[in-house]
Design a protein around this motif. Structure first.
Motif, PDB file in Angstrom:
ATOM      1  N   TYR A  35       0.854  -1.189   0.000  1.00  0.00           N
ATOM      2  CA  TYR A  35       0.000   0.000   0.000  1.00  0.00           C
ATOM      3  C   TYR A  35       0.884   1.230   0.000  1.00  0.00           C
ATOM      4  CZ  TYR A  35      -3.925  -2.969   1.337  1.00  0.00           C
ATOM      5  OH  TYR A  35      -4.886  -3.928   1.360  1.00  0.00           O
ATOM      6  N   LEU A  36       0.598   2.151  -0.900  1.00  0.00           N
ATOM      7  CA  LEU A  36       1.349   3.389  -0.981  1.00  0.00           C
ATOM      8  C   LEU A  36       0.422   4.596  -1.024  1.00  0.00           C
ATOM      9  CD1 LEU A  36       4.281   4.441  -1.266  1.00  0.00           C
ATOM     10  CD2 LEU A  36       3.946   4.376  -3.724  1.00  0.00           C
ATOM     11  N   TYR A  37      -0.864   4.375  -1.253  1.00  0.00           N
ATOM     12  CA  TYR A  37      -1.803   5.471  -1.476  1.00  0.00           C
ATOM     13  C   TYR A  37      -1.891   6.443  -0.305  1.00  0.00           C
ATOM     14  CZ  TYR A  37      -5.237   3.150   1.495  1.00  0.00           C
ATOM     15  OH  TYR A  37      -5.884   2.599   2.555  1.00  0.00           O
ATOM     16  N   PHE A  38      -1.749   5.964   0.929  1.00  0.00           N
ATOM     17  CA  PHE A  38      -1.920   6.827   2.098  1.00  0.00           C
ATOM     18  C   PHE A  38      -0.781   7.830   2.261  1.00  0.00           C
ATOM     19  CE2 PHE A  38       0.477   3.233   3.459  1.00  0.00           C
ATOM     20  CZ  PHE A  38       1.405   3.755   4.346  1.00  0.00           C
ATOM     21  N   LEU A  39       0.258   7.720   1.432  1.00  0.00           N
ATOM     22  CA  LEU A  39       1.344   8.695   1.445  1.00  0.00           C
ATOM     23  C   LEU A  39       0.813  10.087   1.086  1.00  0.00           C
ATOM     24  CD1 LEU A  39       4.372   9.076   1.857  1.00  0.00           C
ATOM     25  CD2 LEU A  39       4.725   8.436  -0.526  1.00  0.00           C
ATOM     26  N   PHE A  40      -0.302  10.115   0.365  1.00  0.00           N
ATOM     27  CA  PHE A  40      -0.950  11.395   0.059  1.00  0.00           C
ATOM     28  C   PHE A  40      -1.292  12.143   1.346  1.00  0.00           C
ATOM     29  CE2 PHE A  40      -5.049  13.605  -0.272  1.00  0.00           C
ATOM     30  CZ  PHE A  40      -4.686  14.620  -1.148  1.00  0.00           C
ATOM     31  N   ILE A  41      -1.807  11.450   2.335  1.00  0.00           N
ATOM     32  CA  ILE A  41      -2.177  12.085   3.606  1.00  0.00           C
ATOM     33  C   ILE A  41      -0.925  12.512   4.372  1.00  0.00           C
ATOM     34  CG2 ILE A  41      -3.337  11.727   5.827  1.00  0.00           C
ATOM     35  CD1 ILE A  41      -5.214   9.784   4.286  1.00  0.00           C
ATOM     36  N   LEU A  42       0.114  11.710   4.310  1.00  0.00           N
ATOM     37  CA  LEU A  42       1.358  12.047   4.985  1.00  0.00           C
ATOM     38  C   LEU A  42       2.010  13.283   4.388  1.00  0.00           C
ATOM     39  CD1 LEU A  42       0.917   9.121   6.030  1.00  0.00           C
ATOM     40  CD2 LEU A  42       3.360   8.840   5.907  1.00  0.00           C
ATOM     41  N   TRP A  43       1.807  13.532   3.093  1.00  0.00           N
ATOM     42  CA  TRP A  43       2.427  14.665   2.406  1.00  0.00           C
ATOM     43  C   TRP A  43       1.598  15.950   2.453  1.00  0.00           C
ATOM     44  CZ3 TRP A  43       4.798  12.670  -2.821  1.00  0.00           C
ATOM     45  CH2 TRP A  43       5.942  11.910  -2.535  1.00  0.00           C
ATOM     46  N   LEU A  44       0.437  15.924   3.067  1.00  0.00           N
ATOM     47  CA  LEU A  44      -0.364  17.145   3.150  1.00  0.00           C
ATOM     48  C   LEU A  44       0.367  18.202   3.987  1.00  0.00           C
ATOM     49  CD1 LEU A  44      -3.941  15.687   3.580  1.00  0.00           C
ATOM     50  CD2 LEU A  44      -3.042  16.915   1.609  1.00  0.00           C
ATOM     51  N   PRO A  45       0.073  19.483   3.782  1.00  0.00           N
ATOM     52  CA  PRO A  45       0.790  20.556   4.490  1.00  0.00           C
ATOM     53  C   PRO A  45       0.688  20.446   6.015  1.00  0.00           C
ATOM     54  CG  PRO A  45      -0.524  21.470   2.714  1.00  0.00           C
ATOM     55  CD  PRO A  45      -0.894  20.022   2.820  1.00  0.00           C
ATOM     56  N   PHE A  46       1.719  20.998   6.680  1.00  0.00           N
ATOM     57  CA  PHE A  46       1.756  21.005   8.142  1.00  0.00           C
ATOM     58  C   PHE A  46       0.529  21.704   8.724  1.00  0.00           C
ATOM     59  CE2 PHE A  46       6.545  20.710   7.929  1.00  0.00           C
ATOM     60  CZ  PHE A  46       6.641  19.534   8.636  1.00  0.00           C
ATOM     61  N   HIS A  47       0.251  22.877   8.233  1.00  0.00           N
ATOM     62  CA  HIS A  47      -0.778  23.728   8.839  1.00  0.00           C
ATOM     63  C   HIS A  47      -2.102  23.606   8.104  1.00  0.00           C
ATOM     64  CE1 HIS A  47       2.118  25.482  11.511  1.00  0.00           C
ATOM     65  NE2 HIS A  47       2.942  25.651  10.489  1.00  0.00           N
ATOM     66  N   ILE A  48      -2.656  22.423   8.138  1.00  0.00           N
ATOM     67  CA  ILE A  48      -3.967  22.210   7.547  1.00  0.00           C
ATOM     68  C   ILE A  48      -4.954  22.067   8.703  1.00  0.00           C
ATOM     69  CG2 ILE A  48      -3.703  19.714   7.363  1.00  0.00           C
ATOM     70  CD1 ILE A  48      -5.194  19.901   4.688  1.00  0.00           C
ATOM     71  N   ASN A  49      -6.115  22.602   8.514  1.00  0.00           N
ATOM     72  CA  ASN A  49      -7.172  22.533   9.515  1.00  0.00           C
ATOM     73  C   ASN A  49      -7.463  21.067   9.843  1.00  0.00           C
ATOM     74  OD1 ASN A  49      -9.531  22.696  10.971  1.00  0.00           O
ATOM     75  ND2 ASN A  49     -10.585  23.971   9.486  1.00  0.00           N
TER      76      ASN A  49
END
Length: 177
Positions: A35-49
């Protein structure tokens, strides 16, 4: 390119790579599933609501569930890592240092050791929860532990390879360009 456009492209690319490439790799005796798809969530910006992060995690997991015909399995795991992600980032980085001048988590912004810890902890949580929800029947506990360890290991290896092969250009938050 704006951050929103980058993240939309990443959303589509990670989803398509997982569905059409990684899900078509024959699993090793139904044991190791990359599984690699969840890397999208890991790469989201630091300061996201936090609410936006949970909503994005839910929608991304739901998109994955729609392709794999697993109702709620990926959505539950994505919501879990979206919920825990800010706590892990706060534990691994100090707000007084330069890490929070970057837009998103990466090996460059956090350093290799904290980034590897961040990726490993969230990968282990994601896979443990997914395998637990899949397993929800009485079976052998060693199979459960083995599948979590093997799937986490191969996914973590793929995350580190992606990070080394496709380094992301990091921008400072304070830049106006």
């Amino acid at each position: 390119m704006s951050e929103l456009l980058k993240n939309i492209i990443r959303y589509v690319v990670f989803l398509l790579v997982q569905v059409f490439v990684l899900n078509n790799i024959p699993p090793l005796h139904q044991f190791v599933v990359p599984y690699l798809y969840f890397l999208f969530i890991l790469w989201l910006p630091f300061h996201i609501n936090r609410f936006a992060l949970l909503l994005i995690g839910f929608l991304f997991g739901l998109s994955m569930d729609a392709f794999t015909k697993t109702p709620g399995l990926h959505a539950a795991a994505c919501i879990l890592i979206a919920y825990v992600r800010p706590f892990i980032i706060n534990l691994l980085t100090s707000r007084d240092t330069a890490e929070f001048n970057y837009v998103s988590p990466s090996a460059k912004s956090m350093g290799w050791a904290p980034y590897a810890t961040y990726a490993l902890v969230l990968t282990l949580m994601h896979h443990t929860w997914m395998v637990l929800l899949e397993w929800m029947q009485f079976g052998t506990f060693l199979y459960f532990i083995g599948k979590v360890a093997a799937t986490t290991g191969i996914s973590f290896l793929m995350i580190m390879l992606v990070e080394m092969l496709f380094p992301r250009k990091q921008r400072f938050r304070t830049n106006t360009a």
